[in-house]
Scaffold this motif. Structure first.
Motif, PDB file in Angstrom:
ATOM      1  N   ALA A  55       0.827  -1.206   0.000  1.00  0.00           N
ATOM      2  CA  ALA A  55       0.000   0.000   0.000  1.00  0.00           C
ATOM      3  C   ALA A  55       0.862   1.257   0.000  1.00  0.00           C
ATOM      4  O   ALA A  55       0.533   2.254  -0.670  1.00  0.00           O
ATOM      5  N   ALA A  56       1.970   1.238   0.746  1.00  0.00           N
ATOM      6  CA  ALA A  56       2.865   2.398   0.783  1.00  0.00           C
ATOM      7  C   ALA A  56       3.484   2.650  -0.584  1.00  0.00           C
ATOM      8  O   ALA A  56       3.630   3.798  -1.013  1.00  0.00           O
ATOM      9  N   GLY A  61       2.552   5.828  -6.187  1.00  0.00           N
ATOM     10  CA  GLY A  61       2.412   5.605  -7.618  1.00  0.00           C
ATOM     11  C   GLY A  61       3.172   4.417  -8.148  1.00  0.00           C
ATOM     12  O   GLY A  61       3.261   4.217  -9.367  1.00  0.00           O
ATOM     13  N   GLY A  62       3.722   3.586  -7.242  1.00  0.00           N
ATOM     14  CA  GLY A  62       4.496   2.427  -7.654  1.00  0.00           C
ATOM     15  C   GLY A  62       3.662   1.177  -7.783  1.00  0.00           C
ATOM     16  O   GLY A  62       2.451   1.172  -7.508  1.00  0.00           O
ATOM     17  N   ARG A  63       4.326   0.095  -8.169  1.00  0.00           N
ATOM     18  CA  ARG A  63       3.662  -1.192  -8.381  1.00  0.00           C
ATOM     19  C   ARG A  63       4.320  -2.253  -7.506  1.00  0.00           C
ATOM     20  O   ARG A  63       5.553  -2.373  -7.491  1.00  0.00           O
ATOM     21  N   ALA A  64       3.503  -3.033  -6.820  1.00  0.00           N
ATOM     22  CA  ALA A  64       4.036  -4.061  -5.931  1.00  0.00           C
ATOM     23  C   ALA A  64       2.982  -5.109  -5.651  1.00  0.00           C
ATOM     24  O   ALA A  64       1.777  -4.874  -5.807  1.00  0.00           O
ATOM     25  N   ARG A  65       3.435  -6.266  -5.248  1.00  0.00           N
ATOM     26  CA  ARG A  65       2.557  -7.325  -4.757  1.00  0.00           C
ATOM     27  C   ARG A  65       3.306  -8.092  -3.676  1.00  0.00           C
ATOM     28  O   ARG A  65       4.543  -8.042  -3.600  1.00  0.00           O
ATOM     29  N   PHE A  66       2.552  -8.787  -2.849  1.00  0.00           N
ATOM     30  CA  PHE A  66       3.121  -9.505  -1.712  1.00  0.00           C
ATOM     31  C   PHE A  66       3.213 -10.991  -2.002  1.00  0.00           C
ATOM     32  O   PHE A  66       2.320 -11.561  -2.634  1.00  0.00           O
ATOM     33  N   ALA A  67       4.278 -11.623  -1.553  1.00  0.00           N
ATOM     34  CA  ALA A  67       4.427 -13.075  -1.647  1.00  0.00           C
ATOM     35  C   ALA A  67       4.935 -13.594  -0.308  1.00  0.00           C
ATOM     36  O   ALA A  67       5.981 -13.164   0.175  1.00  0.00           O
ATOM     37  N   ALA A  68       4.194 -14.502   0.288  1.00  0.00           N
ATOM     38  CA  ALA A  68       4.549 -15.055   1.594  1.00  0.00           C
ATOM     39  C   ALA A  68       5.376 -16.322   1.421  1.00  0.00           C
ATOM     40  O   ALA A  68       5.126 -17.127   0.513  1.00  0.00           O
ATOM     41  N   ALA A  69       6.359 -16.496   2.290  1.00  0.00           N
ATOM     42  CA  ALA A  69       7.156 -17.727   2.296  1.00  0.00           C
ATOM     43  C   ALA A  69       8.000 -17.768   3.553  1.00  0.00           C
ATOM     44  O   ALA A  69       8.463 -16.727   4.038  1.00  0.00           O
TER      45      ALA A  69
END
Length: 248
Positions: A55-56, A61-69
């Motif tokens: 979210a930050a 204006g950036g692009r991101a996604r979360f991956a758990a491991a």
């Protein structure tokens, strides 16, 4: 075009995986790479904290996604590589420190630390670097520590993990740089990563030539530089970002 302009505009169209990116230095690195234009895969174990970092980045204006491991297990590294998919930049930041006298140091703590700090980066690089090499470009950045090059009381086990990361980067540079993949290590000194530990970081910072600890953003800026074309002829290097601690 200035060096700063090169960095700020250099990572458009690239994907970066930052391990241990839900807080502290990893969070700062994820934000900095996103500001430089990269799509960032934010790794961590806590989905709520991961969502906050995503979210930050989006708020700027950036692009991101979360991956758990869980990178303490070999299967976790394999699953993360699959979830991330092809990446152009890999920042091996996740890990932890355990300190104590060599005599009586718990074997389980030793094994757990090497699993997270050394084995996980080894497995992730083995999974992701061949794709970079096939595409003819990539940047792998290991987050080491001044503890990997100087002796610190009760830091033998932890320092050994960070020395191993620097050694791995040198070997990977020999293995992959002929294919356009650069591999480097950033070796920070003390960093203000936890407000509740400010007194500790102040004490560690007082041992540096600059008489202070670093802000996470100061280390993240060096990582972004190494990921960018501005560092196009750098590979196999260990870059000390420790306020001069290893120099004195």
């Amino acid at each position: 075009m200035s060096t700063s302009d090169t960095i700020n505009n250099s990572l458009d169209g690239q994907t970066a995986l930052v391990t241990g990116a839900t807080g502290g230095l990893g969070r700062a690195i994820a934000l900095q790479l996103a500001r430089a234009g990269a799509t960032v895969v934010v790794h961590g174990r806590d989905a709520e904290r991961g969502a906050a970092v995503v979210a930050a980045i989006a708020a700027e204006g950036g692009r991101a996604r979360f991956a758990a491991a869980d990178l303490g297990e070999p299967a976790g590294a394999t699953a993360l590589a699959e979830a991330a998919g092809p990446v152009d930049i890999l920042v091996n930041n996740a890990g932890f420190s355990a300190w104590g006298p060599t005599a009586g140091f718990a074997p389980a703590a030793f094994d757990d630390m090497f699993a997270a700090n050394v084995r996980a980066p080894f497995l992730l690089t083995g999974a992701l670097a061949p794709g970079m090499a096939e595409r003819g470009h990539g940047s792998i950045i290991n987050i080491g520590s001044m503890a990997g090059s100087i002796g610190l009381t009760e830091g033998a086990a932890y320092g050994a993990t960070k020395a191993a990361l620097a050694s791995l980067a040198q070997s990977w540079a020999a293995e992959y740089s002929v294919h356009g993949v650069r591999v480097n290590t950033v070796a920070p000194g003390p960093i203000y990563t936890r407000p509740e530990a400010k007194e500790l970081f102040d004490a560690l910072g007082a041992t540096t030539a600059m008489n202070r600890a670093a802000q996470p953003e100061e280390i993240a800026a060096v990582v972004a530089f190494l990921a960018s074309p501005a560092a196009s002829y750098m590979t196999g290097a260990t870059v000390a970002v420790d306020g001069g601690r290893t120099a004195i």
